[in-house]
Design a protein around this motif. Structure first.
Motif, PDB file in Angstrom:
ATOM      1  N   SER A 123       5.253   3.575   3.750  1.00 38.84           N
ATOM      2  CA  SER A 123       6.558   4.039   3.268  1.00 38.84           C
ATOM      3  C   SER A 123       7.732   3.346   3.963  1.00 38.84           C
ATOM      4  O   SER A 123       8.765   3.096   3.331  1.00 38.84           O
ATOM      5  N   GLN A 124       7.597   3.009   5.246  1.00 39.68           N
ATOM      6  CA  GLN A 124       8.689   2.298   5.926  1.00 39.68           C
ATOM      7  C   GLN A 124       8.879   0.912   5.324  1.00 39.68           C
ATOM      8  O   GLN A 124      10.000   0.443   5.173  1.00 39.68           O
ATOM      9  N   ALA A 125       7.777   0.267   4.959  1.00 40.51           N
ATOM     10  CA  ALA A 125       7.870  -1.045   4.312  1.00 40.51           C
ATOM     11  C   ALA A 125       8.557  -0.903   2.958  1.00 40.51           C
ATOM     12  O   ALA A 125       9.390  -1.734   2.586  1.00 40.51           O
ATOM     13  N   HIS A 126       8.229   0.164   2.228  1.00 38.08           N
ATOM     14  CA  HIS A 126       8.852   0.385   0.924  1.00 38.08           C
ATOM     15  C   HIS A 126      10.361   0.565   1.076  1.00 38.08           C
ATOM     16  O   HIS A 126      11.144   0.010   0.292  1.00 38.08           O
ATOM     17  N   ASP A 127      10.777   1.326   2.070  1.00 35.62           N
ATOM     18  CA  ASP A 127      12.212   1.505   2.339  1.00 35.62           C
ATOM     19  C   ASP A 127      12.867   0.162   2.652  1.00 35.62           C
ATOM     20  O   ASP A 127      13.975  -0.130   2.193  1.00 35.62           O
ATOM     21  N   PHE A 128      12.166  -0.650   3.442  1.00 37.27           N
ATOM     22  CA  PHE A 128      12.676  -1.979   3.788  1.00 37.27           C
ATOM     23  C   PHE A 128      12.851  -2.832   2.527  1.00 37.27           C
ATOM     24  O   PHE A 128      13.910  -3.430   2.320  1.00 37.27           O
ATOM     25  N   TYR A 129      11.835  -2.884   1.671  1.00 37.43           N
ATOM     26  CA  TYR A 129      11.936  -3.707   0.458  1.00 37.43           C
ATOM     27  C   TYR A 129      13.095  -3.243  -0.426  1.00 37.43           C
ATOM     28  O   TYR A 129      13.832  -4.070  -0.958  1.00 37.43           O
ATOM     29  N   ARG A 130      13.246  -1.932  -0.566  1.00 35.75           N
ATOM     30  CA  ARG A 130      14.369  -1.420  -1.351  1.00 35.75           C
ATOM     31  C   ARG A 130      15.701  -1.851  -0.733  1.00 35.75           C
ATOM     32  O   ARG A 130      16.643  -2.205  -1.444  1.00 35.75           O
ATOM     33  N   SER A 131      15.779  -1.827   0.594  1.00 36.82           N
ATOM     34  CA  SER A 131      17.034  -2.149   1.285  1.00 36.82           C
ATOM     35  C   SER A 131      17.454  -3.602   1.099  1.00 36.82           C
ATOM     36  O   SER A 131      18.628  -3.929   1.263  1.00 36.82           O
ATOM     37  N   ILE A 132      16.504  -4.477   0.758  1.00 42.71           N
ATOM     38  CA  ILE A 132      16.845  -5.889   0.552  1.00 42.71           C
ATOM     39  C   ILE A 132      16.813  -6.263  -0.932  1.00 42.71           C
ATOM     40  O   ILE A 132      16.735  -7.438  -1.281  1.00 42.71           O
ATOM     41  N   GLY A 166       0.812  -1.218   0.000  1.00 42.59           N
ATOM     42  CA  GLY A 166       0.000   0.000   0.000  1.00 42.59           C
ATOM     43  C   GLY A 166       0.839   1.258   0.000  1.00 42.59           C
ATOM     44  O   GLY A 166       1.930   1.295   0.574  1.00 42.59           O
ATOM     45  N   ASN A 167       0.334   2.293  -0.642  1.00 44.74           N
ATOM     46  CA  ASN A 167       1.060   3.562  -0.753  1.00 44.74           C
ATOM     47  C   ASN A 167       1.440   4.166   0.592  1.00 44.74           C
ATOM     48  O   ASN A 167       2.434   4.860   0.699  1.00 44.74           O
ATOM     49  N   LYS A 223      -3.833  -2.871  -8.189  1.00 42.35           N
ATOM     50  CA  LYS A 223      -4.627  -3.823  -7.450  1.00 42.35           C
ATOM     51  C   LYS A 223      -6.084  -3.394  -7.548  1.00 42.35           C
ATOM     52  O   LYS A 223      -6.379  -2.205  -7.419  1.00 42.35           O
ATOM     53  N   LYS A 224      -6.959  -4.329  -7.791  1.00 48.18           N
ATOM     54  CA  LYS A 224      -8.387  -4.033  -7.847  1.00 48.18           C
ATOM     55  C   LYS A 224      -9.107  -4.971  -6.892  1.00 48.18           C
ATOM     56  O   LYS A 224      -8.973  -6.180  -6.989  1.00 48.18           O
TER      57      LYS A 224
END
Length: 148
Positions: free
Chosen positions: A123-132, A119-120, A142-143
């Motif tokens: 943002s902390q999760a997005h940073d985490f995914y980028r870091s790995i 989900g937009n 997604k619908k």
């Protein structure tokens, strides 16, 4: 923080349900969860990982689904869903361990790549995914088909 990653089993359901309240802000139906876990456990295309602390409390989870493909080399790809780490345990390597477990499942199943949607507002999760090593260079859509 000591933790272990393993395949989800029936005795983990209450802990998973507690995690999912954090994830979707709603209670889960334990009867339906048991039925789904029973089905998923017999399907080798699914892997549900749980992270447990040293007292066997469920503190995180992730789910991987192998999907067949018809493109290029026709090898499967992996979809990752329901990645959750309990609030008091974030930043301790648990999410990384969970993602390593699903990535290993993907490698064992000869998958070309992994995709996930986040989900937009996470943002902390997005940073985490980028870091790995995950890239956000592709748009994800997604619908919702069922509203409950």
């Amino acid at each position: 923080m000591l933790h272990s990653i393993r395949k989800a089993e029936e005795h983990h359901l209450a802990g998973l349900s507690d995690l999912f309240v954090e994830f979707i802000d709603a209670e889960s139906n334990l009867t339906a969860m048991k039925k789904q876990l029973d089905l998923i456990s017999t399907n080798s295309d699914y892997y549900i990982a749980v992270a447990c602390d040293d007292k066997e409390k469920v503190i995180g989870t992730s789910m991987a689904i192998k999907c067949m493909d018809l493109v290029g080399n026709c090898k499967p790809f992996l979809v990752v869903e329901n990645v959750v780490v309990a609030p008091g345990y974030r930043g301790m390597g648990i999410g990384k361990s969970l993602m390593e477990a699903v990535e290993e499942f993907g490698l064992q199943n000869d998958c070309n790549y992994i995709m996930l949607v986040s989900g937009n507002s996470w943002s902390q999760a997005h940073d985490f995914y980028r870091s790995i090593g995950y890239s956000d260079e592709h748009a994800g859509f997604k619908k919702r088909l069922i509203y409950s």
